[in-house]
Design a protein around this motif. Structure first.
Motif, PDB file in Angstrom:
ATOM      1  N   PHE A   1       0.829  -1.197   0.000  1.00  0.00           N
ATOM      2  CA  PHE A   1       0.000   0.000   0.000  1.00  0.00           C
ATOM      3  C   PHE A   1       0.869   1.256   0.000  1.00  0.00           C
ATOM      4  O   PHE A   1       0.544   2.253  -0.656  1.00  0.00           O
ATOM      5  CB  PHE A   1      -0.924  -0.006   1.224  1.00  0.00           C
ATOM      6  CG  PHE A   1      -1.990   1.050   1.182  1.00  0.00           C
ATOM      7  CD1 PHE A   1      -3.019   0.982   0.257  1.00  0.00           C
ATOM      8  CD2 PHE A   1      -1.969   2.126   2.059  1.00  0.00           C
ATOM      9  CE1 PHE A   1      -4.006   1.956   0.202  1.00  0.00           C
ATOM     10  CE2 PHE A   1      -2.945   3.106   2.020  1.00  0.00           C
ATOM     11  CZ  PHE A   1      -3.968   3.017   1.082  1.00  0.00           C
ATOM     12  N   GLY A   2       1.992   1.192   0.708  1.00  0.00           N
ATOM     13  CA  GLY A   2       2.910   2.327   0.716  1.00  0.00           C
ATOM     14  C   GLY A   2       3.481   2.608  -0.664  1.00  0.00           C
ATOM     15  O   GLY A   2       3.582   3.769  -1.086  1.00  0.00           O
ATOM     16  N   ILE A   3       3.861   1.557  -1.389  1.00  0.00           N
ATOM     17  CA  ILE A   3       4.397   1.738  -2.747  1.00  0.00           C
ATOM     18  C   ILE A   3       3.328   2.311  -3.672  1.00  0.00           C
ATOM     19  O   ILE A   3       3.611   3.172  -4.518  1.00  0.00           O
ATOM     20  CB  ILE A   3       4.938   0.406  -3.299  1.00  0.00           C
ATOM     21  CG1 ILE A   3       6.103  -0.090  -2.434  1.00  0.00           C
ATOM     22  CG2 ILE A   3       5.399   0.561  -4.743  1.00  0.00           C
ATOM     23  CD1 ILE A   3       7.289   0.857  -2.379  1.00  0.00           C
ATOM     24  N   ILE A   4       2.082   1.865  -3.519  1.00  0.00           N
ATOM     25  CA  ILE A   4       0.982   2.416  -4.321  1.00  0.00           C
ATOM     26  C   ILE A   4       0.858   3.919  -4.079  1.00  0.00           C
ATOM     27  O   ILE A   4       0.725   4.715  -5.019  1.00  0.00           O
ATOM     28  CB  ILE A   4      -0.349   1.706  -3.981  1.00  0.00           C
ATOM     29  CG1 ILE A   4      -0.320   0.257  -4.475  1.00  0.00           C
ATOM     30  CG2 ILE A   4      -1.539   2.450  -4.610  1.00  0.00           C
ATOM     31  CD1 ILE A   4      -1.503  -0.570  -4.010  1.00  0.00           C
ATOM     32  N   MET A   5       0.927   4.329  -2.807  1.00  0.00           N
ATOM     33  CA  MET A   5       0.825   5.753  -2.492  1.00  0.00           C
ATOM     34  C   MET A   5       2.002   6.528  -3.086  1.00  0.00           C
ATOM     35  O   MET A   5       1.831   7.621  -3.638  1.00  0.00           O
ATOM     36  CB  MET A   5       0.761   5.965  -0.977  1.00  0.00           C
ATOM     37  CG  MET A   5      -0.504   5.453  -0.327  1.00  0.00           C
ATOM     38  SD  MET A   5      -0.811   6.132   1.340  1.00  0.00           S
ATOM     39  CE  MET A   5      -1.442   7.771   0.954  1.00  0.00           C
ATOM     40  N   VAL A   6       3.198   5.963  -3.012  1.00  0.00           N
ATOM     41  CA  VAL A   6       4.382   6.645  -3.545  1.00  0.00           C
ATOM     42  C   VAL A   6       4.274   6.817  -5.060  1.00  0.00           C
ATOM     43  O   VAL A   6       4.602   7.885  -5.602  1.00  0.00           O
ATOM     44  CB  VAL A   6       5.664   5.875  -3.171  1.00  0.00           C
ATOM     45  CG1 VAL A   6       6.873   6.444  -3.916  1.00  0.00           C
ATOM     46  CG2 VAL A   6       5.907   5.944  -1.667  1.00  0.00           C
ATOM     47  N   VAL A   7       3.806   5.784  -5.754  1.00  0.00           N
ATOM     48  CA  VAL A   7       3.665   5.886  -7.221  1.00  0.00           C
ATOM     49  C   VAL A   7       2.631   6.950  -7.580  1.00  0.00           C
ATOM     50  O   VAL A   7       2.813   7.709  -8.542  1.00  0.00           O
ATOM     51  CB  VAL A   7       3.292   4.518  -7.825  1.00  0.00           C
ATOM     52  CG1 VAL A   7       3.003   4.652  -9.326  1.00  0.00           C
ATOM     53  CG2 VAL A   7       4.428   3.515  -7.622  1.00  0.00           C
ATOM     54  N   ASN A   8       1.553   7.014  -6.822  1.00  0.00           N
ATOM     55  CA  ASN A   8       0.580   8.089  -7.046  1.00  0.00           C
ATOM     56  C   ASN A   8       1.214   9.458  -6.830  1.00  0.00           C
ATOM     57  O   ASN A   8       0.924  10.408  -7.569  1.00  0.00           O
ATOM     58  CB  ASN A   8      -0.616   7.919  -6.104  1.00  0.00           C
ATOM     59  CG  ASN A   8      -1.677   6.994  -6.650  1.00  0.00           C
ATOM     60  OD1 ASN A   8      -2.441   7.362  -7.541  1.00  0.00           O
ATOM     61  ND2 ASN A   8      -1.723   5.780  -6.140  1.00  0.00           N
TER      62      ASN A   8
END
Length: 431
Positions: A357-364
């Protein structure tokens, strides 16, 4: 009523041009004063408790390391090395700029810093080699977003602080996604260059590759020191940040000697300005999160989503839409500090891995760096090229589609983010 006032006040302050940190703090303060049962003392206590978060100590050190590396000529040597390796390919100079962004991202942790350090050198060189300025600006503007995905990443540190996640696992989770995005951008450049018949450079001899690699070695060693030190158990990510700052200063002053001792105060002041700005935003965002928690807002939203029966994939779709919209108007650290306390408990409740979930937020947040009206990379690229911001937006648009495609892949194929940390560490936590 309390929730409505909190968010209306926040966005009203932002619309009238108030700085994000003041908007967060003032909206929290007014909500407590007018509606909540909480005391003003709790806000003051929360504000100062932010300074006790050990994880946040990494931010000033990584900022300082990036400042020394940006000023100390590391980027120029990395670009020469990347160009010697891949410059002979179709679109080789543009691909070299992507590789240079990946390398510099691994020592800076900042997206705008990556655009400045690499773009100020390669964009003019690409134009001289036959690329259009629009093509060159679009490539570097988007490749610079790798600065917050490839570790060490300041945005990852902020997410870890907001959600009490492992900085070490987040750093390792960004390695394969960062390499994948770099490969996707390089592939698109290769195809475009071949179709448009952009002239290639002659292949560099092996001696040139070795020569430029030797010159870039001291900068590249910082990657080994940070990642090897963390995962070799020598020091924590926060300690690694301190070591990287000292090492970067030593390289810039004594090895490359591009930085004079008289320049050090200027570098320290610049790093201090960035650090104070980030930490002031973080402190006020923690006040905002405190009000959210005391008013049970995340729990209410979680109940609503649970009652709506959203599947994990549907929830992630909604999250991506929310984050993409927020990325158009706010700075990445502020978005994470505002939305992570709301979205994180729901994600974990649905069985979504916290690191994924953290990586998803970073990519956003990466995408938010290249979308108007407040995409920082757009303004930085405009500043170093002299192009109007609107022209930079048009230049970045085709490459932005690659980032959107990449977001979809990262969102729904969690193994890309989780394979490396899970393989190396299993379920063990790395600080």
């Amino acid at each position: 009523m309390t929730t409505l006032f909190l968010f209306v006040a926040l966005f009203a302050f932002l619309i009238i041009g108030m700085p994000i940190a003041i908007s967060l703090g003032l909206s929290s303060l007014l909500t407590i004063l007018l509606f909540a049962n909480d005391s003003m003392a709790s806000l003051a206590l929360k504000f100062f408790q932010t300074a006790e978060l050990y994880t946040l100590l990494a931010i000033p050190f990584f900022v300082l390391a990036g400042a020394f590396m940006t000023t100390g000529g590391v980027a120029r040597r990395m670009i020469s090395f990347a160009n010697a390796c891949v410059g002979h390919m179709y679109g080789g100079l543009a691909i070299a700029s992507v590789v240079a962004c990946m390398l510099f991202a691994a020592v800076s942790g900042s997206s705008p810093a990556t655009v400045v350090a690499v773009g100020s050198i390669v964009i003019a060189g690409m134009v001289r080699a036959g690329y259009t300025q629009t093509f060159a600006a679009g490539v570097v503007c988007n490749a610079g977003t790798l600065g917050i995905l490839i570790p060490p990443s300041l945005v990852m540190v902020v997410y870890a602080a907001a959600t009490e996640s492992s900085v070490g696992r987040l750093f390792m989770a960004g390695v394969i996604p960062g390499a994948l995005l770099g490969l996707m951008l390089a592939t698109a450049i290769y195809i475009s260059a071949r179709v448009n018949k952009i002239p290639r450079q002659p292949r560099a001899p092996l001696t040139e590759v070795i020569r430029t690699g030797r010159k870039a070695l001291w900068g590249l060693l910082l990657i080994v020191i940070i990642m090897g030190g963390i995962y070799g158990g020598i020091f924590t990510p926060t300690e690694a940040a301190a070591v990287s700052a000292v090492y970067a200063a030593a390289v810039a002053l004594f090895v490359y000697r591009d930085l004079k001792f008289t320049d050090v105060p200027h570098v320290l002041v610049d790093a201090a300005k960035v650090t104070v700005m980030l930490l002031f935003i973080i402190a006020n965002a923690f006040l905002f999160a405190h009000v959210l928690t005391t008013e049970q807002i995340p729990q209410s939203i979680a109940r609503g989503i649970t009652e709506a029966g959203l599947a994990p994939w549907q929830f992630l779709l909604v999250v991506n839409i929310i984050l993409l919209v927020a990325g158009n108007f706010m700075e990445p650290s502020a978005i994470i500090l505002i939305l992570a306390p709301i979205l994180f408990p729901i994600a974990t409740g649905l069985g979504i891995d916290p690191i994924h979930f953290g990586i998803i937020m970073v990519v956003n947040m990466e995408i938010g760096m290249v979308t108007p009206p407040v995409g920082l990379n757009l303004f930085v690229t405009s500043g170093i090229t002299g192009m109007p911001v609107l022209s930079v937006v048009k230049a970045a648009w085709p490459w932005l589609m690659i980032l959107i495609t990449f977001l979809i892949i990262i969102t729904y194929v969690p193994e890309i983010s989780l394979w490396l940390p899970n393989t190396l560490f299993g379920n063990a936590m790395v600080g």
